[in-house]
Design a protein around this motif. Structure first.
Motif, PDB file in Angstrom:
ATOM      1  N   TYR A 167       0.858  -1.184   0.000  1.00 47.59           N
ATOM      2  CA  TYR A 167       0.000   0.000   0.000  1.00 47.59           C
ATOM      3  C   TYR A 167       0.892   1.230   0.000  1.00 47.59           C
ATOM      4  O   TYR A 167       2.074   1.168   0.347  1.00 47.59           O
ATOM      5  N   CYS A 168       0.335   2.370  -0.398  1.00 53.24           N
ATOM      6  CA  CYS A 168       1.062   3.627  -0.336  1.00 53.24           C
ATOM      7  C   CYS A 168       0.126   4.759  -0.726  1.00 53.24           C
ATOM      8  O   CYS A 168      -0.919   4.516  -1.349  1.00 53.24           O
ATOM      9  N   PRO A 169       0.460   5.998  -0.379  1.00 55.74           N
ATOM     10  CA  PRO A 169      -0.333   7.126  -0.873  1.00 55.74           C
ATOM     11  C   PRO A 169      -0.429   7.095  -2.392  1.00 55.74           C
ATOM     12  O   PRO A 169       0.541   6.787  -3.086  1.00 55.74           O
ATOM     13  N   GLY A 170      -1.621   7.389  -2.884  1.00 59.11           N
ATOM     14  CA  GLY A 170      -1.845   7.343  -4.320  1.00 59.11           C
ATOM     15  C   GLY A 170      -2.419   6.035  -4.812  1.00 59.11           C
ATOM     16  O   GLY A 170      -2.729   5.896  -5.999  1.00 59.11           O
ATOM     17  N   ALA A 203       4.889   0.571   0.266  1.00 62.87           N
ATOM     18  CA  ALA A 203       5.566   0.458  -1.030  1.00 62.87           C
ATOM     19  C   ALA A 203       7.015   0.925  -0.976  1.00 62.87           C
ATOM     20  O   ALA A 203       7.847   0.440  -1.738  1.00 62.87           O
ATOM     21  N   GLU A 204       7.326   1.854  -0.089  1.00 62.01           N
ATOM     22  CA  GLU A 204       8.715   2.302  -0.008  1.00 62.01           C
ATOM     23  C   GLU A 204       9.632   1.185   0.474  1.00 62.01           C
ATOM     24  O   GLU A 204      10.787   1.092   0.049  1.00 62.01           O
ATOM     25  N   ASP A 205       9.122   0.313   1.348  1.00 56.90           N
ATOM     26  CA  ASP A 205       9.917  -0.846   1.770  1.00 56.90           C
ATOM     27  C   ASP A 205      10.077  -1.834   0.621  1.00 56.90           C
ATOM     28  O   ASP A 205      11.130  -2.476   0.483  1.00 56.90           O
ATOM     29  N   LEU A 206       9.054  -1.979  -0.211  1.00 54.96           N
ATOM     30  CA  LEU A 206       9.196  -2.814  -1.406  1.00 54.96           C
ATOM     31  C   LEU A 206      10.235  -2.209  -2.354  1.00 54.96           C
ATOM     32  O   LEU A 206      11.077  -2.930  -2.899  1.00 54.96           O
ATOM     33  N   SER A 207      10.181  -0.899  -2.546  1.00 56.15           N
ATOM     34  CA  SER A 207      11.142  -0.238  -3.431  1.00 56.15           C
ATOM     35  C   SER A 207      12.571  -0.430  -2.939  1.00 56.15           C
ATOM     36  O   SER A 207      13.485  -0.651  -3.739  1.00 56.15           O
ATOM     37  N   SER A 208      12.771  -0.363  -1.639  1.00 54.08           N
ATOM     38  CA  SER A 208      14.126  -0.555  -1.112  1.00 54.08           C
ATOM     39  C   SER A 208      14.603  -1.978  -1.345  1.00 54.08           C
ATOM     40  O   SER A 208      15.792  -2.219  -1.609  1.00 54.08           O
ATOM     41  N   ALA A 209      13.681  -2.946  -1.283  1.00 58.92           N
ATOM     42  CA  ALA A 209      14.053  -4.338  -1.553  1.00 58.92           C
ATOM     43  C   ALA A 209      14.442  -4.517  -3.013  1.00 58.92           C
ATOM     44  O   ALA A 209      15.432  -5.197  -3.331  1.00 58.92           O
ATOM     45  N   GLU A 218      21.173 -10.591  -7.612  1.00 60.08           N
ATOM     46  CA  GLU A 218      20.841 -11.933  -7.138  1.00 60.08           C
ATOM     47  C   GLU A 218      19.691 -12.521  -7.969  1.00 60.08           C
ATOM     48  O   GLU A 218      18.596 -11.968  -8.013  1.00 60.08           O
ATOM     49  N   PRO A 219      19.914 -13.659  -8.628  1.00 57.80           N
ATOM     50  CA  PRO A 219      18.809 -14.333  -9.329  1.00 57.80           C
ATOM     51  C   PRO A 219      17.963 -15.127  -8.344  1.00 57.80           C
ATOM     52  O   PRO A 219      18.276 -15.217  -7.156  1.00 57.80           O
ATOM     53  N   GLY A 220      16.901 -15.731  -8.844  1.00 57.87           N
ATOM     54  CA  GLY A 220      16.062 -16.572  -8.002  1.00 57.87           C
ATOM     55  C   GLY A 220      14.809 -15.862  -7.539  1.00 57.87           C
ATOM     56  O   GLY A 220      14.437 -14.810  -8.046  1.00 57.87           O
ATOM     57  N   VAL A 221      14.134 -16.458  -6.540  1.00 60.41           N
ATOM     58  CA  VAL A 221      12.866 -15.958  -6.021  1.00 60.41           C
ATOM     59  C   VAL A 221      13.084 -15.378  -4.632  1.00 60.41           C
ATOM     60  O   VAL A 221      13.775 -15.974  -3.800  1.00 60.41           O
ATOM     61  N   PHE A 222      12.468 -14.211  -4.387  1.00 61.87           N
ATOM     62  CA  PHE A 222      12.586 -13.567  -3.085  1.00 61.87           C
ATOM     63  C   PHE A 222      11.217 -13.097  -2.605  1.00 61.87           C
ATOM     64  O   PHE A 222      10.546 -12.317  -3.274  1.00 61.87           O
ATOM     65  N   ASN A 223      10.804 -13.582  -1.421  1.00 62.10           N
ATOM     66  CA  ASN A 223       9.631 -13.036  -0.756  1.00 62.10           C
ATOM     67  C   ASN A 223       9.995 -11.690  -0.133  1.00 62.10           C
ATOM     68  O   ASN A 223      11.110 -11.515   0.378  1.00 62.10           O
ATOM     69  N   VAL A 224       9.052 -10.761  -0.150  1.00 62.19           N
ATOM     70  CA  VAL A 224       9.278  -9.453   0.472  1.00 62.19           C
ATOM     71  C   VAL A 224       8.021  -9.070   1.237  1.00 62.19           C
ATOM     72  O   VAL A 224       6.981  -8.787   0.635  1.00 62.19           O
ATOM     73  N   GLY A 225       8.112  -9.087   2.543  1.00 67.26           N
ATOM     74  CA  GLY A 225       6.946  -8.740   3.356  1.00 67.26           C
ATOM     75  C   GLY A 225       7.335  -8.495   4.795  1.00 67.26           C
ATOM     76  O   GLY A 225       8.493  -8.662   5.189  1.00 67.26           O
ATOM     77  N   PRO A 226       6.357  -8.116   5.646  1.00 64.64           N
ATOM     78  CA  PRO A 226       6.609  -7.891   7.065  1.00 64.64           C
ATOM     79  C   PRO A 226       6.712  -9.210   7.816  1.00 64.64           C
ATOM     80  O   PRO A 226       6.525 -10.286   7.240  1.00 64.64           O
ATOM     81  N   ARG A 273      18.727 -11.808   4.683  1.00 62.52           N
ATOM     82  CA  ARG A 273      20.143 -12.212   4.757  1.00 62.52           C
ATOM     83  C   ARG A 273      21.022 -11.356   3.841  1.00 62.52           C
ATOM     84  O   ARG A 273      22.249 -11.314   4.013  1.00 62.52           O
ATOM     85  N   LEU A 274      20.406 -10.691   2.870  1.00 58.05           N
ATOM     86  CA  LEU A 274      21.148  -9.782   1.995  1.00 58.05           C
ATOM     87  C   LEU A 274      21.245  -8.378   2.576  1.00 58.05           C
ATOM     88  O   LEU A 274      21.935  -7.517   2.014  1.00 58.05           O
ATOM     89  N   GLY A 275      20.538  -8.146   3.687  1.00 61.49           N
ATOM     90  CA  GLY A 275      20.620  -6.846   4.336  1.00 61.49           C
ATOM     91  C   GLY A 275      19.359  -6.010   4.307  1.00 61.49           C
ATOM     92  O   GLY A 275      19.352  -4.876   4.790  1.00 61.49           O
ATOM     93  N   TRP A 276      18.254  -6.566   3.763  1.00 64.29           N
ATOM     94  CA  TRP A 276      17.009  -5.803   3.724  1.00 64.29           C
ATOM     95  C   TRP A 276      16.168  -6.055   4.962  1.00 64.29           C
ATOM     96  O   TRP A 276      16.175  -7.149   5.529  1.00 64.29           O
ATOM     97  N   LYS A 277      15.441  -5.045   5.379  1.00 61.39           N
ATOM     98  CA  LYS A 277      14.387  -5.215   6.370  1.00 61.39           C
ATOM     99  C   LYS A 277      13.403  -4.061   6.208  1.00 61.39           C
ATOM    100  O   LYS A 277      13.781  -2.960   5.794  1.00 61.39           O
ATOM    101  N   PRO A 278      12.119  -4.303   6.506  1.00 55.26           N
ATOM    102  CA  PRO A 278      11.141  -3.209   6.423  1.00 55.26           C
ATOM    103  C   PRO A 278      11.403  -2.207   7.543  1.00 55.26           C
ATOM    104  O   PRO A 278      11.726  -2.594   8.674  1.00 55.26           O
TER     105      PRO A 278
END
Length: 300
Positions: A167-170, A203-209, A218-226, A273-278
């Motif tokens: 979610y995000c403004p707009g 959405a800004e946390d998704l953008s950072s990921a 990094e190839p492959g599949v990555f889940n991105v969520g809280p 493990r790559l360094g991302w977090k929300p």
């Protein structure tokens, strides 16, 4: 780095464009819709070309190749409301399945494909990228089919991102959080159907990921969520509280649809493990949405 964003007319594509621009990336957006009004762009403008990627794919691809991107990020999808995918599934398959196939066939650069966590279906605990695909709608099938095709290519240039509910403004007003914001500022009650739990990510946390995966290649599949899901009644209650109102002030509770998934819950340990977090909590994110609603209360 030059980045082409497909589906850039939507709020998540626009959020990514704005996020990348502040770090010096050169961005081209491709989308089928005319530029939206300020409440849905937040006044941010970037290079944006209008092409319908299904009806005019070859022309769009020529435009993309002239830009010569280092990375293509594709949000392009037929999303809408999931129940609609039962009514006209062919539209979902044409965009969500066949379009990624066309892109992969012509690929000359890195490709980050935005999938969906709905491919895992309903779960009682966090699921990772190795968990079974258990689709419960034609929409989820259309997204899973694209993922499986891309995975069979074993192309190290391709990364698949499966985000949770963002979610995000707009964001379009038919989505849960902006709809609740609209109800609070307009005095028009929304229908709140069901008791599902979903994982909400700003959405800004998704953008950072996505930006991290661009840099890490990094190839492959990555889940991105809280870390954990939240019930939709709780989410709408949090919106009401942001406007100093109660749940009953902005919604009427009704029964959910038959066979609705009851819980979307993904594990994001792999990308962490790559360094991302929300970094934006749901409380702070909803306050951000409330500020957006107040600012554009006469225009949304």
């Amino acid at each position: 780095m030059k980045v082409c964003i497909l589906g850039a007319g939507g709020c998540f594509g626009q959020n990514l464009a704005q996020y990348l621009t502040q770090f010096g990336y050169q961005v081209l957006g491709i989308g089928r819709s005319m530029p939206k009004a300020e409440p849905y762009t937040l006044g941010f403008r970037f290079e944006y070309h209008i092409f319908h990627l299904i009806e005019h794919f070859d022309l769009a691809w020529e435009d993309i190749q002239r830009f010569n991107p280092d990375v293509i990020v594709s949000f392009a999808a037929h999303a809408g409301l999931v129940p609609q995918s039962w009514v006209y599934p062919e539209a979902f398959y044409a965009t969500n399945t066949l379009l990624p196939v066309k892109i992969a066939q012509r690929l000359k650069c890195r490709y980050i494909h935005i999938g969906s966590s709905e491919v895992y279906g309903s779960n009682t605990g966090p699921v990772n990228e190795e968990s079974p695909i258990r689709c419960s709608s034609p929409y989820a099938v259309s997204k899973a089919a694209a993922d499986l095709h891309l995975m069979t290519l074993k192309d190290s240039r391709i990364t698949i991102v499966r985000p949770s509910n963002c979610y995000c403004p707009g964001q379009a007003l038919y989505r849960l959080i902006p709809r609740a914001v609209y109800s609070a500022i307009s005095g028009t009650k929304m229908l709140l159907a069901g008791t599902a739990q979903k994982s909400y990510l700003h959405a800004e946390d998704l953008s950072s990921a996505i930006e991290l995966l661009m840099r890490k290649t990094e190839p492959g599949v990555f889940n991105v969520g809280p870390e954990s899901p939240v019930g939709i009644h709780k989410v709408v209650s949090m919106v009401a509280e942001a406007f100093e109102m109660g749940l009953d002030d902005i919604c009427e509770v009704t029964e959910g649809r038959k066979n609705e998934d009851q819980c979307y819950w993904i594990s994001s340990e792999k990308i962490m493990r790559l360094g991302w977090k929300p970094v934006i909590s749901l409380k702070d994110g909803i306050e951000d949405m409330a500020r957006w609603g107040r600012k554009y209360s006469e225009k949304i």
